[in-house]
Design an enzyme around this catalytic site. Structure first.
Site, PDB file in Angstrom:
ATOM      1  CG  ASP A 147      -2.314   0.949   1.062  1.00 61.95           C
ATOM      2  OD1 ASP A 147      -3.215   0.161   0.924  1.00 61.95           O
ATOM      3  OD2 ASP A 147      -1.999   1.938   0.897  1.00 61.95           O
ATOM      4  CG  LEU A 192      -0.338   0.685  -7.082  1.00 58.83           C
ATOM      5  CD1 LEU A 192      -1.801   0.510  -7.339  1.00 58.83           C
ATOM      6  CD2 LEU A 192       0.353  -0.677  -7.337  1.00 58.83           C
ATOM      7  CG  LEU A 209      -8.194  -5.420  -2.874  1.00 62.85           C
ATOM      8  CD1 LEU A 209      -8.352  -5.832  -1.546  1.00 62.85           C
ATOM      9  CD2 LEU A 209      -9.310  -5.824  -3.817  1.00 62.85           C
ATOM     10  N   GLY A 212      -5.044   1.520  -5.523  1.00 66.26           N
ATOM     11  CA  GLY A 212      -5.359   2.421  -6.388  1.00 66.26           C
ATOM     12  C   GLY A 212      -6.470   3.286  -5.726  1.00 66.26           C
ATOM     13  CB  SER A 231     -11.265   2.640  -3.465  1.00 68.92           C
ATOM     14  OG  SER A 231     -11.229   3.641  -2.320  1.00 68.92           O
ATOM     15  CB  SER A 285     -15.786  -0.480  -9.683  1.00 69.74           C
ATOM     16  OG  SER A 285     -16.994   0.340  -9.100  1.00 69.74           O
ATOM     17  CG  HIS A 302     -19.113   3.013  -9.228  1.00 67.04           C
ATOM     18  ND1 HIS A 302     -20.375   3.700  -9.069  1.00 67.04           N
ATOM     19  CD2 HIS A 302     -18.846   2.553  -8.146  1.00 67.04           C
ATOM     20  CE1 HIS A 302     -20.749   3.565  -7.606  1.00 67.04           C
ATOM     21  NE2 HIS A 302     -19.736   2.952  -7.133  1.00 67.04           N
ATOM     22  CE1 TYR A 328     -12.711   3.043  -8.184  1.00 58.84           C
ATOM     23  CE2 TYR A 328     -15.077   2.969  -8.294  1.00 58.84           C
ATOM     24  CZ  TYR A 328     -13.875   2.595  -7.905  1.00 58.84           C
ATOM     25  OH  TYR A 328     -13.754   1.216  -7.293  1.00 58.84           O
ATOM     26  NE  ARG A 368     -25.425   1.973  -6.037  1.00 65.65           N
ATOM     27  CZ  ARG A 368     -24.295   1.402  -5.817  1.00 65.65           C
ATOM     28  NH1 ARG A 368     -23.695   1.358  -4.682  1.00 65.65           N
ATOM     29  NH2 ARG A 368     -23.346   1.137  -6.922  1.00 65.65           N
TER      30      ARG A 368
END
Length: 267
Positions: free
Chosen positions: A33, A51, A70, A72, A74, A110, A112, A135, A173
């Site tokens: 991380d 990264l 995971l 990056g 979020s 995601s 999204h 995103y 949701r």
């Protein structure tokens, strides 16, 4: 059982939830991380890594035989931050993997990516991306990178369009999008164990009563979520009260993300 698993984004919410479960699928875990991690267990090691630094990512990937990515950004952020973590960072990770034996990658995509589809539309993995945010655009890029690296180099990857991986659903949701961390771990295990993975896209949601997504094209993995948001349904709906059916955040699957930067949000 993997010998050495790399978990990027290990200091984030999903990373913290996954860490105690990872000994079920890996002998040792390399945590990474941009933020420091102090509570490193006996089977874990930690390496801080941006990264966006290709050399550092190359060193990070060397010697691992599986990756859960995971890392990056979020949530929705300014583009320069998304560019470094979610676009340059994804390229660096895939490029490092192909140079170090092509360990399988579980890529945290995601929901999204498809956030501008309506909630009354039922989607499978062939749905054309309709991102609801920068995103979401970056996660669509990651999926395309995974597809390219498989077709060109044979790098296998599972892109998981994660719904809402929290301890419990906190709004209406999430009754449809909620993903229990144990279901996520089981999905990762099946992706690492499958005889052939290729590049597969799957929606990451538990066995909820309400669903917007169809995972039939990933049925070969044999993944059957065991958990459900149903136990919180009455509580969540009572606390939320009635929703405005004309609100874009209610109409579209992306929820509040569709309102970030939306003209109606700027007035």
């Amino acid at each position: 059982m993997l010998r050495k698993l790399l978990l990027t984004g290990a200091a984030g919410g999903v990373g913290k939830a996954l860490r105690p479960l990872l000994p079920r699928i890996a002998q040792t875990v390399l945590l990474s991380d941009v933020n420091d991690i102090q509570d490193v267990a006996a089977h874990e090691s930690f390496r801080r890594c941006d990264l966006g630094n290709g050399h550092a990512v190359d060193e990070l990937v060397n010697g691992v035989d599986g990756i859960i990515h995971l890392g990056g950004v979020s949530v929705e952020k300014p583009f320069d931050l998304i560019l470094n973590g979610n676009i340059v960072g994804v390229y660096n990770l895939f490029e490092a993997a192909r140079h170090h034996g092509r360990p399988r990658i579980i890529f945290a995509s995601s929901n999204h990516v498809v956030g501008y589809y309506r909630r009354d539309q039922h989607l499978d993995s062939t749905a054309v991306p309709r991102p609801d945010s920068l995103y979401g655009v970056s996660k669509a890029f990651g999926e395309n990178m995974a597809s390219f690296y498989f077709d060109k180099f044979g790098q296998e990857c599972l892109s998981v369009r994660i719904g809402s991986c929290f301890p419990k659903p906190v709004n209406p949701r999430m009754l449809a999008t909620w993903l229990h961390v144990e279901d996520l771990l089981d999905l990762c295990a099946r992706a690492f164990e499958a005889p052939r993975l290729g590049h597969t896209i799957i929606y990451g949601a538990s066995d909820n009563d309400e669903t917007w997504w169809d995972n039939r094209h990933a049925a070969f993995l044999g993944w059957r979520p065991k958990h459900s948001s149903a136990q919180w349904r009455a509580e969540v709906l009572a606390e939320a009260g009635p929703e405005d059916p004309s609100n874009p955040a209610v109409i579209y699957q992306g929820g509040a993300f569709v309102m970030i930067g939306h003209p109606a949000d700027e007035n």
